[in-house]
Design a protein around this motif. Structure first.
Motif, PDB file in Angstrom:
ATOM      1  N   UNK A  85       0.874  -1.171   0.000  1.00 56.99           N
ATOM      2  CA  UNK A  85       0.000   0.000   0.000  1.00 56.99           C
ATOM      3  C   UNK A  85       0.913   1.223   0.000  1.00 56.99           C
ATOM      4  N   UNK A  86       0.349   2.394   0.145  1.00 59.27           N
ATOM      5  CA  UNK A  86       1.184   3.593   0.189  1.00 59.27           C
ATOM      6  C   UNK A  86       2.133   3.573   1.381  1.00 59.27           C
ATOM      7  N   UNK A  87       1.698   2.943   2.482  1.00 57.29           N
ATOM      8  CA  UNK A  87       2.464   2.997   3.718  1.00 57.29           C
ATOM      9  C   UNK A  87       3.241   1.713   4.025  1.00 57.29           C
ATOM     10  N   UNK A  88       2.713   0.561   3.586  1.00 53.19           N
ATOM     11  CA  UNK A  88       3.312  -0.714   3.984  1.00 53.19           C
ATOM     12  C   UNK A  88       3.659  -1.606   2.789  1.00 53.19           C
ATOM     13  N   UNK A  89       4.692  -2.423   2.996  1.00 54.34           N
ATOM     14  CA  UNK A  89       4.930  -3.601   2.173  1.00 54.34           C
ATOM     15  C   UNK A  89       4.502  -4.793   3.026  1.00 54.34           C
ATOM     16  N   UNK A  90       3.562  -5.578   2.510  1.00 55.61           N
ATOM     17  CA  UNK A  90       2.994  -6.678   3.295  1.00 55.61           C
ATOM     18  C   UNK A  90       3.577  -8.006   2.816  1.00 55.61           C
ATOM     19  N   UNK A  91       4.152  -8.750   3.752  1.00 57.04           N
ATOM     20  CA  UNK A  91       4.736 -10.060   3.460  1.00 57.04           C
ATOM     21  C   UNK A  91       3.781 -11.135   3.973  1.00 57.04           C
ATOM     22  N   UNK A  92       3.349 -12.038   3.078  1.00 58.81           N
ATOM     23  CA  UNK A  92       2.409 -13.098   3.437  1.00 58.81           C
ATOM     24  C   UNK A  92       3.149 -14.433   3.517  1.00 58.81           C
ATOM     25  N   UNK A  93       3.049 -15.098   4.663  1.00 59.83           N
ATOM     26  CA  UNK A  93       3.690 -16.399   4.850  1.00 59.83           C
ATOM     27  C   UNK A  93       2.604 -17.403   5.215  1.00 59.83           C
ATOM     28  N   UNK A  94       2.386 -18.378   4.364  1.00 62.04           N
ATOM     29  CA  UNK A  94       1.354 -19.383   4.619  1.00 62.04           C
ATOM     30  C   UNK A  94       1.924 -20.494   5.501  1.00 62.04           C
ATOM     31  N   UNK A  95       1.290 -20.689   6.656  1.00 65.77           N
ATOM     32  CA  UNK A  95       1.665 -21.752   7.586  1.00 65.77           C
ATOM     33  C   UNK A  95       0.381 -22.326   8.180  1.00 65.77           C
ATOM     34  N   UNK A  96       0.136 -23.580   7.901  1.00 63.56           N
ATOM     35  CA  UNK A  96      -1.088 -24.200   8.396  1.00 63.56           C
ATOM     36  C   UNK A  96      -1.146 -24.146   9.917  1.00 63.56           C
ATOM     37  N   UNK A 154       3.283  -9.843   7.742  1.00 60.37           N
ATOM     38  CA  UNK A 154       4.219  -8.866   8.299  1.00 60.37           C
ATOM     39  C   UNK A 154       4.032  -7.546   7.550  1.00 60.37           C
ATOM     40  N   UNK A 155       3.765  -6.489   8.305  1.00 65.26           N
ATOM     41  CA  UNK A 155       3.566  -5.159   7.723  1.00 65.26           C
ATOM     42  C   UNK A 155       4.858  -4.351   7.894  1.00 65.26           C
ATOM     43  N   UNK A 156       5.627  -4.239   6.821  1.00 61.06           N
ATOM     44  CA  UNK A 156       6.867  -3.473   6.851  1.00 61.06           C
ATOM     45  C   UNK A 156       6.537  -2.026   6.470  1.00 61.06           C
ATOM     46  N   UNK A 157       6.695  -1.114   7.417  1.00 58.84           N
ATOM     47  CA  UNK A 157       6.369   0.292   7.158  1.00 58.84           C
ATOM     48  C   UNK A 157       7.459   0.924   6.297  1.00 58.84           C
ATOM     49  N   UNK A 158       7.040   1.548   5.229  1.00 56.48           N
ATOM     50  CA  UNK A 158       7.997   2.197   4.329  1.00 56.48           C
ATOM     51  C   UNK A 158       8.589   3.447   4.991  1.00 56.48           C
ATOM     52  N   UNK A 159       9.903   3.591   4.902  1.00 53.41           N
ATOM     53  CA  UNK A 159      10.525   4.830   5.386  1.00 53.41           C
ATOM     54  C   UNK A 159      10.140   6.006   4.504  1.00 53.41           C
TER      55      UNK A 159
END
Length: 234
Positions: A85-96, A154-159
């Motif tokens: 998004x404008x503010x975050x890079x979102x990392x998706x990790x699938x783990x049952x 994981x929501x990585x906030x953009x600098x």
């Protein structure tokens, strides 16, 4: 339709993951890792769309009366999907069953250009995802993570908010730039994604050892056979 697409993507991801384990050359491993991440992103996007149409309640967290000490081992994760998004890079990790463990067993170690996701004691296993040399610096204080059904986000906030990331890490962008320069004459917009995977496997076949060549030859044969079968079905 989406269920069939999910199965196809998962089969491609699993197959490329097996090829990645056989690969010995660093460049080949990086190329496969990049393709796996792209397919993981496609898989997660389809899955998220399904959930938005038919939302499901998370299963209740199972409880155990007597804790049993069992030796755990660590599994290093390579595949993940991502969005931004404008503010975050979102990392998706699938783990049952990732949503079933206590929050304190899921945490991240962050620097301005890297992240480590730790998932501890999930069904007697520890999971670790390491992403180094992010494309852009992140704001550690504003970054966070969440547990969802069978997934960690994981929501990585953009600098630098509002800056669009073309890739997650620097090396991905370098590979993409090299590939675009090498094949700039190709009409990439009209090219079948499956053909791109086949091209990669052909290049790996030319540089791989006997075991890798055997595995790739089998995969390429099955893929071509499947295409012919699909045409007959039509």
């Amino acid at each position: 339709m989406s269920e069939s697409k999910l199965k196809e993507l998962r089969s491609d991801i699993d197959e490329l993951t097996e090829l990645s384990k056989l690969a010995k050359r660093k460049k080949v491993q990086d190329i496969l890792s990049l393709e796996i991440r792209k397919l993981e992103t496609d898989w997660i996007n389809i899955k998220e769309k399904e959930k938005s149409v038919t939302p499901m309640e998370a299963d209740p967290v199972p409880t155990t009366s007597v804790p049993v000490k069992i030796k755990r081992y660590q599994i290093k994760l390579n595949g993940y999907g991502w969005d931004q998004s404008d503010k975050y890079v979102k990392i998706f990790v699938t783990l049952k069953n990732a949503h079933t463990i206590p929050k304190e067993q899921v945490y991240c170690t962050l620097t301005d250009r890297s992240m480590e996701l730790h998932v501890e004691n999930l069904e007697n296993k520890d999971y670790l995802l390491v992403i180094n040399k992010l494309l852009e610096p992140i704001n550690i204080e504003e970054s966070h993570w969440k547990q969802k059904t069978d997934m960690i986000v994981v929501f990585l906030a953009k600098s630098r908010p509002n800056i669009t990331w073309s890739h997650v890490i620097e090396i991905e962008k370098k590979f993409e730039d090299q590939r675009n320069n090498r094949f700039k004459a190709d009409d990439s917009d009209k090219k079948d994604p499956q053909d791109s995977v086949m091209d990669l496997m052909r290049k790996m076949y030319e540089t791989g050892d006997d075991e890798m060549k055997r595995m790739i030859a089998k995969t390429m044969y099955e893929s071509q056979h499947k295409k012919k079968t699909d045409l007959v079905d039509l």
